[in-house]
Design a protein around this motif. Structure first.
Motif, PDB file in Angstrom:
ATOM      1  N   PRO A  63      18.573  37.087  81.532  1.00 41.92           N
ATOM      2  CA  PRO A  63      19.254  36.794  80.276  1.00 41.92           C
ATOM      3  C   PRO A  63      18.272  36.464  79.153  1.00 41.92           C
ATOM      4  CG  PRO A  63      19.339  34.871  81.716  1.00 41.92           C
ATOM      5  CD  PRO A  63      18.605  35.934  82.470  1.00 41.92           C
ATOM      6  N   VAL A  64      18.480  37.127  78.036  1.00 41.43           N
ATOM      7  CA  VAL A  64      17.604  36.926  76.874  1.00 41.43           C
ATOM      8  C   VAL A  64      18.040  35.652  76.147  1.00 41.43           C
ATOM      9  CG1 VAL A  64      16.842  37.909  74.684  1.00 41.43           C
ATOM     10  CG2 VAL A  64      17.281  39.411  76.634  1.00 41.43           C
ATOM     11  N   ASP A  65      17.077  34.786  75.829  1.00 43.29           N
ATOM     12  CA  ASP A  65      17.392  33.551  75.092  1.00 43.29           C
ATOM     13  C   ASP A  65      17.029  33.733  73.621  1.00 43.29           C
ATOM     14  OD1 ASP A  65      18.296  31.014  74.683  1.00 43.29           O
ATOM     15  OD2 ASP A  65      16.847  30.018  75.991  1.00 43.29           O
ATOM     16  N   LYS A  66      17.620  32.893  72.766  1.00 41.74           N
ATOM     17  CA  LYS A  66      17.331  32.948  71.336  1.00 41.74           C
ATOM     18  C   LYS A  66      17.780  31.633  70.717  1.00 41.74           C
ATOM     19  CE  LYS A  66      18.947  35.026  67.063  1.00 41.74           C
ATOM     20  NZ  LYS A  66      19.375  33.774  66.432  1.00 41.74           N
ATOM     21  N   ALA A  67      17.084  31.163  69.672  1.00 42.98           N
ATOM     22  CA  ALA A  67      17.526  29.940  68.996  1.00 42.98           C
ATOM     23  C   ALA A  67      18.875  30.189  68.351  1.00 42.98           C
ATOM     24  CB  ALA A  67      16.512  29.538  67.937  1.00 42.98           C
ATOM     25  N   PRO A 186      14.019  29.027  48.732  1.00 45.20           N
ATOM     26  CA  PRO A 186      13.098  28.587  49.786  1.00 45.20           C
ATOM     27  C   PRO A 186      13.548  29.095  51.152  1.00 45.20           C
ATOM     28  CG  PRO A 186      14.460  26.756  49.010  1.00 45.20           C
ATOM     29  CD  PRO A 186      14.801  27.921  48.146  1.00 45.20           C
ATOM     30  N   ALA A 187      12.573  29.450  51.999  1.00 42.23           N
ATOM     31  CA  ALA A 187      12.905  29.945  53.342  1.00 42.23           C
ATOM     32  C   ALA A 187      13.462  28.800  54.183  1.00 42.23           C
ATOM     33  CB  ALA A 187      11.664  30.513  53.990  1.00 42.23           C
ATOM     34  N   ARG A 188      14.509  29.094  54.967  1.00 41.85           N
ATOM     35  CA  ARG A 188      15.071  28.092  55.878  1.00 41.85           C
ATOM     36  C   ARG A 188      14.856  28.540  57.316  1.00 41.85           C
ATOM     37  NH1 ARG A 188      19.410  24.283  54.900  1.00 41.85           N
ATOM     38  NH2 ARG A 188      20.770  25.603  56.159  1.00 41.85           N
ATOM     39  N   TYR A 189      14.746  27.554  58.193  1.00 41.20           N
ATOM     40  CA  TYR A 189      14.453  27.811  59.603  1.00 41.20           C
ATOM     41  C   TYR A 189      15.466  27.084  60.475  1.00 41.20           C
ATOM     42  CZ  TYR A 189      10.100  29.300  57.540  1.00 41.20           C
ATOM     43  OH  TYR A 189       9.177  29.949  56.757  1.00 41.20           O
ATOM     44  N   GLY A 190      15.604  27.544  61.711  1.00 40.92           N
ATOM     45  CA  GLY A 190      16.486  26.875  62.672  1.00 40.92           C
ATOM     46  C   GLY A 190      15.718  26.514  63.924  1.00 40.92           C
ATOM     47  N   LEU A 191      16.033  25.356  64.482  1.00 40.24           N
ATOM     48  CA  LEU A 191      15.421  24.894  65.739  1.00 40.24           C
ATOM     49  C   LEU A 191      16.549  24.387  66.627  1.00 40.24           C
ATOM     50  CD1 LEU A 191      12.630  22.643  64.163  1.00 40.24           C
ATOM     51  CD2 LEU A 191      12.214  24.797  65.369  1.00 40.24           C
ATOM     52  N   VAL A 224      25.179  19.403  75.470  1.00 41.95           N
ATOM     53  CA  VAL A 224      25.320  19.836  74.074  1.00 41.95           C
ATOM     54  C   VAL A 224      24.075  20.607  73.639  1.00 41.95           C
ATOM     55  CG1 VAL A 224      26.885  17.996  73.255  1.00 41.95           C
ATOM     56  CG2 VAL A 224      24.394  17.631  73.185  1.00 41.95           C
ATOM     57  N   CYS A 225      24.288  21.454  72.649  1.00 42.40           N
ATOM     58  CA  CYS A 225      23.178  22.100  71.949  1.00 42.40           C
ATOM     59  C   CYS A 225      23.064  21.399  70.599  1.00 42.40           C
ATOM     60  CB  CYS A 225      23.485  23.582  71.737  1.00 42.40           C
ATOM     61  SG  CYS A 225      22.268  24.440  70.714  1.00 42.40           S
ATOM     62  N   VAL A 226      21.873  20.947  70.245  1.00 36.19           N
ATOM     63  CA  VAL A 226      21.676  20.336  68.923  1.00 36.19           C
ATOM     64  C   VAL A 226      20.726  21.248  68.139  1.00 36.19           C
ATOM     65  CG1 VAL A 226      20.957  18.301  67.628  1.00 36.19           C
ATOM     66  CG2 VAL A 226      22.038  18.028  69.879  1.00 36.19           C
ATOM     67  N   ALA A 227      21.285  21.900  67.119  1.00 31.00           N
ATOM     68  CA  ALA A 227      20.506  22.832  66.294  1.00 31.00           C
ATOM     69  C   ALA A 227      20.239  22.198  64.940  1.00 31.00           C
ATOM     70  CB  ALA A 227      21.269  24.140  66.128  1.00 31.00           C
ATOM     71  N   LEU A 228      19.018  22.354  64.437  1.00 30.57           N
ATOM     72  CA  LEU A 228      18.648  21.805  63.136  1.00 30.57           C
ATOM     73  C   LEU A 228      18.337  22.951  62.184  1.00 30.57           C
ATOM     74  CD1 LEU A 228      16.182  19.078  64.476  1.00 30.57           C
ATOM     75  CD2 LEU A 228      18.524  18.725  63.711  1.00 30.57           C
ATOM     76  N   LEU A 229      18.875  22.876  60.992  1.00 32.20           N
ATOM     77  CA  LEU A 229      18.617  23.907  59.975  1.00 32.20           C
ATOM     78  C   LEU A 229      17.941  23.227  58.792  1.00 32.20           C
ATOM     79  CD1 LEU A 229      22.115  25.696  59.966  1.00 32.20           C
ATOM     80  CD2 LEU A 229      20.049  26.377  61.208  1.00 32.20           C
ATOM     81  N   THR A 230      16.845  23.781  58.337  1.00 31.89           N
ATOM     82  CA  THR A 230      16.086  23.092  57.291  1.00 31.89           C
ATOM     83  C   THR A 230      15.101  24.026  56.600  1.00 31.89           C
ATOM     84  OG1 THR A 230      14.522  21.275  56.908  1.00 31.89           O
ATOM     85  CG2 THR A 230      14.396  22.357  59.049  1.00 31.89           C
ATOM     86  N   ALA A 231      14.698  23.623  55.398  1.00 34.08           N
ATOM     87  CA  ALA A 231      13.644  24.371  54.703  1.00 34.08           C
ATOM     88  C   ALA A 231      12.285  23.729  54.965  1.00 34.08           C
ATOM     89  CB  ALA A 231      13.930  24.397  53.213  1.00 34.08           C
ATOM     90  N   GLU A 232      12.287  22.626  55.702  1.00 33.96           N
ATOM     91  CA  GLU A 232      11.019  21.920  55.956  1.00 33.96           C
ATOM     92  C   GLU A 232      10.413  22.361  57.269  1.00 33.96           C
ATOM     93  OE1 GLU A 232      11.271  17.740  55.531  1.00 33.96           O
ATOM     94  OE2 GLU A 232      11.614  17.927  53.383  1.00 33.96           O
ATOM     95  N   ARG A 233       9.109  22.543  57.261  1.00 33.70           N
ATOM     96  CA  ARG A 233       8.448  22.941  58.512  1.00 33.70           C
ATOM     97  C   ARG A 233       7.869  21.692  59.160  1.00 33.70           C
ATOM     98  NH1 ARG A 233       6.513  28.976  58.802  1.00 33.70           N
ATOM     99  NH2 ARG A 233       7.440  28.559  60.792  1.00 33.70           N
ATOM    100  N   ALA A 234       8.672  21.068  59.990  1.00 36.33           N
ATOM    101  CA  ALA A 234       8.243  19.853  60.697  1.00 36.33           C
ATOM    102  C   ALA A 234       8.766  19.940  62.122  1.00 36.33           C
ATOM    103  CB  ALA A 234       8.804  18.618  59.993  1.00 36.33           C
TER     104      ALA A 234
END
Ligand SMILES: Cc1cc2nc3c(=O)[nH]c(=O)nc-3n(C[C@H](O)[C@H](O)[C@H](O)COP(=O)(O)OP(=O)(O)OC[C@H]3O[C@@H](n4cnc5c(N)ncnc54)[C@H](O)[C@@H]3O)c2cc1C
Length: 369
Positions: A63-67, A186-191, A224-234
């Motif tokens: 199974p392929v995983d992905k954020a 600004p670019a946004r990222y997900g973790l 649970v899955c906890v996903a964070l969406l942000t424009a900050e790279r931290a």
């Protein structure tokens, strides 16, 4: 209407400009799908139902995983069921927005959504594709050439009448065809990370912080899955620490996965039909994960795309894609604009609580019921 005509003209122009038949004129399959994520596999399943011969190229083992936030909206749950795909998961009743002492929640009128581990979703779709006789080729597509009669994909070295690029946010095929469009803002990222907890919410909870949003999706009675969406790279832990209540709730929780990320999230394509190559899912264009609609939209788009190919009308796909994604694009773009203003951002959750009818209508809009 104007868009439909423009899209049709663009597709026709591209087809006319292609060279004549190549040396390998006979196609191996009607459709080669590049990418074995939800979009690619659902497109393959729909195409097979229409009687097309299909192969899927996906270099990563299943199974392929992905954020991902891993919440499938009610329309997506129904679309999966219609394909005979029922992955294990945890039902959720609706969406709850949380900010400090403010709470707003809306129950889906279209029935529950489903929190489902990404790997379970991909494995269930891959199994259905295998059962439908779709070959899953463990190869990366490294280039695409097309002529008036077909497309040749380097890597699998396959020739197909049509090629669907379902190769994700970064879509190497979109880039290679010159269809990438620079995006503003600004670019946004997900973790994302998974946690074992004592009990889980019965809603997807969206916690609005000052610099990020945190999504809590129930996946099982204790997961649970906890996903964070942000424009900050931290780092994930730094970002999560910005949510005091959520961090306190997770203090005794056991992380059961490593952190996985994706981004930049926003992607745009000049158009989705380029001769015999069609862009689908995230590859077709993506705004943000704020409303958690990616999978439901991918499934709806896959069905529409396969229908266009079965009717031999690929040119109609552009208008179908625009129609299916219009409210997602508007709502998500609007929320992102509000997010960028500190004043407006603080008002999103209180406004949702003060105007429950409006919030419920917005939530029903994203449920794709
Ligand atoms: C942080 C985050 C949270 C999200 N939360 C949610 C949510 O809660 N609910 C929701 O519905 N959506 C959510 N989404 C969106 C959702 O994850 C996507 O919309 C969805 O995964 C799109 O599926 P896809 O098949 O188009 O792309 P992908 O799942 O990215 O699949 C693309 C596939 O193509 C393959 N590939 C790439 N290049 C090649 C190549 N050259 N040859 C062959 N194969 C190739 C890759 O290996 C990959 O398997 C979220 C996204 C992010 C980033």
């Amino acid at each position: 209407m104007k868009l439909t005509m423009n899209a049709r003209k663009a597709a026709d122009r591209t087809l006319r400009s292609l060279p004549g038949p190549s040396k390998a004129a006979a196609p191996d399959v009607d459709l080669l799908v590049v990418g074995g994520g939800p979009t690619g596999l659902a497109t393959a399943l729909h195409a097979v139902r229409h009687g097309l011969t299909v192969a899927v190229a996906e270099p990563r083992p299943s199974p392929v995983d992905k954020a991902c936030g891993e919440g499938v909206m009610p329309g997506g749950v129904r679309a999966l069921r219609a394909l005979g795909v029922e992955p294990p998961g945890q039902a959720f009743a609706g969406i709850r927005y949380v900010r400090d002492r403010h709470r707003a929640e809306a129950v889906f009128r279209a029935g529950p959504g489903l929190g489902v581990r990404r790997t379970d979703l991909q494995a269930a779709l891959a199994k259905a594709a295998e059962n439908a006789g779709v070959p899953l080729l463990p190869v990366k597509v490294t280039g695409v050439t097309q002529d008036a009669h077909g497309v040749t994909a380097a890597g699998p070295d396959l020739r197909a009448r049509w090629l669907v690029a379902a190769d994700g946010l970064r879509s190497p095929i979109r880039r290679a065809l010159g269809l990438d469009v620079p995006v503003p803002g600004p670019a946004r990222y997900g973790l994302r990370r998974h946690f074992e907890v004592a009990d889980v919410p019965d809603f997807v909870e969206v916690h609005w912080g000052s610099r990020a949003e945190a999504y809590v999706t129930p996946l099982a009675p204790d997961l649970v899955c906890v996903a964070l969406l942000t424009a900050e790279r931290a780092p994930y832990a730094t970002q999560l620490a910005g949510f005091a209540d959520l961090s306190a709730w997770l203090a005794d929780a056991r992380p059961v996965s490593t952190v996985r990320g994706a981004g930049p999230l926003r992607r745009s394509a000049r158009r989705r039909v380029c001769g015999r190559v069609l862009l689908a899912g995230d590859a077709a264009g993506y705004v943000d994960a704020l409303t958690g609609e990616g999978v439901a939209l991918a499934l709806a788009g896959a069905e529409a795309l396969a229908g266009c190919l079965a009717r031999e009308r690929p040119d109609e796909y552009e208008a179908e894609w625009r129609r299916l994604t219009r409210s997602y694009r508007r709502l998500t773009t609007g929320l992102l604009a509000a997010r960028r203003s500190a004043l407006l951002a603080r008002g999103i959750v209180p406004a949702a609580a003060w105007f429950p009818g409006l919030f419920a209508a917005a939530v029903d809009g994203v449920s794709h019921g």
